[in-house]
Design an enzyme around this catalytic site. Sequence first.
Site, PDB file in Angstrom:
ATOM      1  N   ASP A   1       0.816  -1.217   0.000  1.00  0.00           N
ATOM      2  CA  ASP A   1       0.000   0.000   0.000  1.00  0.00           C
ATOM      3  C   ASP A   1       0.853   1.273   0.000  1.00  0.00           C
ATOM      4  OD1 ASP A   1      -2.046  -1.747  -0.004  1.00  0.00           O
ATOM      5  OD2 ASP A   1      -2.923  -1.144   1.917  1.00  0.00           O
TER       6      ASP A   1
ATOM      7  N   ASP B   1       0.750   4.224  -2.700  1.00  0.00           N
ATOM      8  CA  ASP B   1       0.491   5.620  -2.328  1.00  0.00           C
ATOM      9  C   ASP B   1       1.578   6.539  -2.872  1.00  0.00           C
ATOM     10  OD1 ASP B   1      -1.714   4.720  -1.022  1.00  0.00           O
ATOM     11  OD2 ASP B   1      -0.833   4.802   0.991  1.00  0.00           O
TER      12      ASP B   1
ATOM     13  N   GLU C   1     -24.211 -18.381 -12.534  1.00  0.00           N
ATOM     14  CA  GLU C   1     -23.485 -17.300 -11.853  1.00  0.00           C
ATOM     15  C   GLU C   1     -24.036 -17.113 -10.455  1.00  0.00           C
ATOM     16  OE1 GLU C   1     -24.036 -13.734 -14.151  1.00  0.00           O
ATOM     17  OE2 GLU C   1     -23.332 -14.750 -15.957  1.00  0.00           O
TER      18      GLU C   1
ATOM     19  N   LYS D   1     -25.803 -15.016  -7.620  1.00  0.00           N
ATOM     20  CA  LYS D   1     -26.735 -13.879  -7.612  1.00  0.00           C
ATOM     21  C   LYS D   1     -26.276 -12.936  -6.510  1.00  0.00           C
ATOM     22  CE  LYS D   1     -31.595 -12.692  -7.991  1.00  0.00           C
ATOM     23  NZ  LYS D   1     -31.597 -11.526  -7.145  1.00  0.00           N
TER      24      LYS D   1
ATOM     25  N   ASP E   1     -25.915  -9.860  -4.092  1.00  0.00           N
ATOM     26  CA  ASP E   1     -26.981  -9.107  -3.435  1.00  0.00           C
ATOM     27  C   ASP E   1     -26.614  -7.629  -3.298  1.00  0.00           C
ATOM     28  OD1 ASP E   1     -29.406  -8.732  -2.335  1.00  0.00           O
ATOM     29  OD2 ASP E   1     -29.010  -9.799  -0.463  1.00  0.00           O
TER      30      ASP E   1
ATOM     31  N   ARG F   1     -30.592   1.447 -11.837  1.00  0.00           N
ATOM     32  CA  ARG F   1     -31.665   0.771 -12.557  1.00  0.00           C
ATOM     33  C   ARG F   1     -32.946   1.612 -12.537  1.00  0.00           C
ATOM     34  NH1 ARG F   1     -35.768  -2.756 -11.144  1.00  0.00           N
ATOM     35  NH2 ARG F   1     -36.452  -4.032 -12.887  1.00  0.00           N
TER      36      ARG F   1
ATOM     37  N   GLU G   1     -23.442  -5.589 -11.204  1.00  0.00           N
ATOM     38  CA  GLU G   1     -23.947  -5.413  -9.850  1.00  0.00           C
ATOM     39  C   GLU G   1     -22.977  -4.594  -9.006  1.00  0.00           C
ATOM     40  OE1 GLU G   1     -26.858  -6.653  -9.645  1.00  0.00           O
ATOM     41  OE2 GLU G   1     -27.407  -6.908  -7.521  1.00  0.00           O
TER      42      GLU G   1
ATOM     43  N   TYR H   1     -21.657  -8.019 -15.717  1.00  0.00           N
ATOM     44  CA  TYR H   1     -22.225  -9.253 -16.262  1.00  0.00           C
ATOM     45  C   TYR H   1     -23.001  -9.085 -17.579  1.00  0.00           C
ATOM     46  CZ  TYR H   1     -26.074  -7.885 -13.032  1.00  0.00           C
ATOM     47  OH  TYR H   1     -27.014  -7.212 -12.328  1.00  0.00           O
TER      48      TYR H   1
ATOM     49  N   LYS I   1     -33.410 -18.877  -5.766  1.00  0.00           N
ATOM     50  CA  LYS I   1     -33.155 -18.159  -4.516  1.00  0.00           C
ATOM     51  C   LYS I   1     -32.922 -19.139  -3.376  1.00  0.00           C
ATOM     52  CE  LYS I   1     -34.867 -14.131  -3.843  1.00  0.00           C
ATOM     53  NZ  LYS I   1     -34.539 -12.721  -3.772  1.00  0.00           N
TER      54      LYS I   1
ATOM     55  N   CYS J   1     -26.871   0.616  34.173  1.00  0.00           N
ATOM     56  CA  CYS J   1     -26.019  -0.162  33.286  1.00  0.00           C
ATOM     57  C   CYS J   1     -25.750  -1.533  33.921  1.00  0.00           C
ATOM     58  CB  CYS J   1     -24.713   0.578  33.049  1.00  0.00           C
ATOM     59  SG  CYS J   1     -23.486  -0.449  32.215  1.00  0.00           S
TER      60      CYS J   1
ATOM     61  N   CYS K   1     -21.912  -1.682  35.117  1.00  0.00           N
ATOM     62  CA  CYS K   1     -21.265  -0.840  36.134  1.00  0.00           C
ATOM     63  C   CYS K   1     -22.251  -0.138  37.052  1.00  0.00           C
ATOM     64  CB  CYS K   1     -20.377   0.189  35.454  1.00  0.00           C
ATOM     65  SG  CYS K   1     -21.307   1.426  34.542  1.00  0.00           S
TER      66      CYS K   1
ATOM     67  N   CYS L   1     -25.098   3.906  28.519  1.00  0.00           N
ATOM     68  CA  CYS L   1     -24.347   4.087  29.751  1.00  0.00           C
ATOM     69  C   CYS L   1     -23.315   5.167  29.459  1.00  0.00           C
ATOM     70  CB  CYS L   1     -23.629   2.792  30.141  1.00  0.00           C
ATOM     71  SG  CYS L   1     -22.461   3.043  31.481  1.00  0.00           S
TER      72      CYS L   1
ATOM     73  N   CYS M   1     -16.806   2.344  32.351  1.00  0.00           N
ATOM     74  CA  CYS M   1     -17.606   1.124  32.330  1.00  0.00           C
ATOM     75  C   CYS M   1     -16.776   0.003  31.685  1.00  0.00           C
ATOM     76  CB  CYS M   1     -18.880   1.367  31.536  1.00  0.00           C
ATOM     77  SG  CYS M   1     -19.851  -0.120  31.321  1.00  0.00           S
TER      78      CYS M   1
HETATM   79  S1  IVH Z   1     -28.605 -10.596 -14.894  1.00  0.00           S
HETATM   80  C1  IVH Z   1     -31.997  -9.547 -17.546  1.00  0.00           C
HETATM   81  N1  IVH Z   1     -26.819 -11.618 -13.258  1.00  0.00           N
HETATM   82  O1  IVH Z   1     -30.611  -9.623  -9.546  1.00  0.00           O
HETATM   83  C2  IVH Z   1     -30.826  -9.867 -16.712  1.00  0.00           C
HETATM   84  N2  IVH Z   1     -28.474 -10.183 -12.363  1.00  0.00           N
HETATM   85  O2  IVH Z   1     -33.442 -10.111  -9.162  1.00  0.00           O
HETATM   86  C3  IVH Z   1     -30.941  -9.359 -15.340  1.00  0.00           C
HETATM   87  N3  IVH Z   1     -28.280  -9.780  -9.952  1.00  0.00           N
HETATM   88  O3  IVH Z   1     -31.747  -6.730 -11.176  1.00  0.00           O
HETATM   89  C4  IVH Z   1     -29.682  -9.225 -14.670  1.00  0.00           C
HETATM   90  N4  IVH Z   1     -26.500 -11.038  -9.647  1.00  0.00           N
HETATM   91  O4  IVH Z   1     -29.532  -6.582  -9.847  1.00  0.00           O
HETATM   92  C5  IVH Z   1     -27.901 -10.828 -13.380  1.00  0.00           C
HETATM   93  N5  IVH Z   1     -25.178 -12.568 -11.919  1.00  0.00           N
HETATM   94  C6  IVH Z   1     -26.240 -11.789 -12.052  1.00  0.00           C
HETATM   95  C7  IVH Z   1     -26.809 -11.111 -10.954  1.00  0.00           C
HETATM   96  C8  IVH Z   1     -27.938 -10.320 -11.148  1.00  0.00           C
HETATM   97  C9  IVH Z   1     -27.386 -10.240  -9.068  1.00  0.00           C
HETATM   98  C10 IVH Z   1     -29.406  -8.903  -9.612  1.00  0.00           C
HETATM   99  C11 IVH Z   1     -29.658  -7.787 -10.585  1.00  0.00           C
HETATM  100  C12 IVH Z   1     -31.090  -7.957 -11.021  1.00  0.00           C
HETATM  101  C13 IVH Z   1     -31.653  -8.732  -9.880  1.00  0.00           C
HETATM  102  C14 IVH Z   1     -32.910  -9.490 -10.268  1.00  0.00           C
END
Ligand code: IVH
Length: 673
Positions: A36, A40, A116, A118, A120, A139, A181, A233, A321, A416, A419, A434, A439
């Site tokens: 690092d 820098d 892939e 998903k 979050d 979006r 994402e 993606y 899911k 508390c 303490c 507290c 404490c």
């Molecule tokens: S593809 C039409 N790939 O999941 C294609 N989405 O529940 C749509 N998301 O709005 C996106 N990982 O924000 C795609 N590997 C992935 C993803 C992914 C997370 C999210 C994305 C989408 C939401 C839908």
Amino acid sequence: MPSGTKEAEKKIEALREEIRRHEHLYYVLDQPEISDPEFDKLMQQLQQLEAEHPVLITPDSPTQRVGGKPREGFVKVRHSSPMLSLDNTYNEEELRAWERRVHELSGRKDVDYVCELKLDGMSLSLGYSGGQLERGITRGDGTVGEDVTLNVRTVRSVPLSVAKEKLKKAGIPADFEVRGELLMPIASFKRMNDEREAKGLSVFANPRNATAGTVRQLESKVTAQRRLDYFAYMLLQNGRTYFDRHSKTMDALEAAGFKVNPHRKLVHSMEEVWAFIRQWEAKRETLPYEIDGIVVKVDRTALQDELGFTGKAPRWAIAYKYAARAGITQLEDIRVQVGRTGKLTPVAMLAPVAIGGTTVRNATLHNMDEIERLGVKIGDWVQVERGGDVIPKVAKVIDDKDHPRGTRGFHMPQKCPECGTPVVRTEGEVDYRCVNANCPAKLRETILHFASRGVMNIEGMGDALVNQLTEHGLVKNVADIYGLKKDDLLRLERFADKSAQNIIDEIENSKQLPLERVIFGLGIRMVGERTAQFLAEHFGSMEALEKASVEELQDVGEVGPKIAESIAEFFSIEANQELVKRLRKAGLTMRGEKKERGTKLAGKTFVLTGTLAKYSRDEAKKLIEDAGGKVTGSVSKKTDYVVAGTDAGSKLDKARELGVAVIDEGEMERLAG
Ligand code: IVH
């Protein structure tokens, strides 16, 4: 071009290339080649050269990630083609039904899929033109999103530009759009919430909310500090998928320098899809970010086009899911935990229950409001949920014939639990606290904060040492640090003569640090680095600060009634007075340079809006504060002046509505003298 500039230009471009390479190694590939400080140093060299030759600064220079003026709001932008969402499935049967539909509609059975994670977070579109990042758009509702470019530029895994040769090699045109994402890694999420909690601010419920909150921040500086990450993606041109296979898209994006999630797989059957789903369900805990399932996509673009869309989701992709990891158990008791800032958190003591491979014995109930919202009583059966790395929480009370309700209600203790100091709940706040600095529950965290880099900078006094010092009773408050002897340390584990001496030297050196650090180190609630600085400048000594009344404290720029009360309360406690006395005796800096802020604007409150011609936000703020005025973020009846620049937005309307004086920057200068 003046002579010498050509040479500088060459040097600058070479440095930029080198920095970009290291950014890519560090933020995209997670394989740094240099330390690092070395990185820098390169950045500093570039900054220096650019400062000497400002004409050579380009928007895609690595020094230009943070910048631009804070905005009033975000501009709405239409997407090149709708940003779709995904349909969900929750079990193997639903997934098989999706596959059948793909077979029926396409008339073929040999379909390739890409699996892939998903991720979050939230989806985000990046527009590049001539290889340069032009726009980052959220979006939104799928059709129209918000322009958050300035914030997106601060995300280190997003390339500000991609070199022509690199694009060519990857087979990508110069004008293109990437979708992917945006997310906040769990570690960043935790750090941010800890900091917010220490400042008495509300915390984000999960990394996804934190991501959305962060990218919609008005100040890109704040976004930069929060360390978001981005995985690409999709690759589009004029709103259409560019390559003929999704797997090719992913490889090309990777070759162009985008961060593409490595946990992806091209497969040829549903059996393989299912194996991928099972594999990641077991391993999801090992990831540094949260996922909520798996996305399965048809690989061939031609087939995707054939399958088309239903409503808001494509037929060529599906989300599987994972179940929210939850379990039902009985709540046996509610106990109260005390954190660094003294916040009291009610914690549910549970009959042990296995959730997602670990045994859960307690879960957070956050605060009294949450307990009321859930209507939970001791003896209830409750549903407990666990997110990625996040502490388990009580999600709801089960109330049916198999699960009789509990009967014993819960009240916050008046003292508390650690303490015995009476707890305080400031009016209008959710949390009970507290306020005793000594404490024991707060001790460990308080000492770590005091010794940390931005505070008293006692190198070597980290987790391991602080644990030992508190366990052995050698340090019971921050003043005890200054009574430590080399022999005390030598009796601890893993200490040799030299390392013990180093710590003693570090402690000694910390005494030279200025007053504002000492004030910050006390860990007064709502007093961060900046406020500590203001307090030091205004009062000029610890003594004056200790004696200040709530009213006097509010004469300091930035200190409002809540902060003033928190400070006064801190110094009203005898144990805290004693602590400061001992720090003084130990020889810490208790005096500073009193910086006279002007008085021309004393007692006046300003709000800034729009873009000023001569000043940045920070500069205008400083001008006002140096003249004794105060700058706040929103217009109310208490606002004296609204300074409006060009493109002023809703704050200007509000000022007019309330009859607050609206002035321009010339008038502001005149008032400040
Ligand atoms: S593809 C039409 N790939 O999941 C294609 N989405 O529940 C749509 N998301 O709005 C996106 N990982 O924000 C795609 N590997 C992935 C993803 C992914 C997370 C999210 C994305 C989408 C939401 C839908």
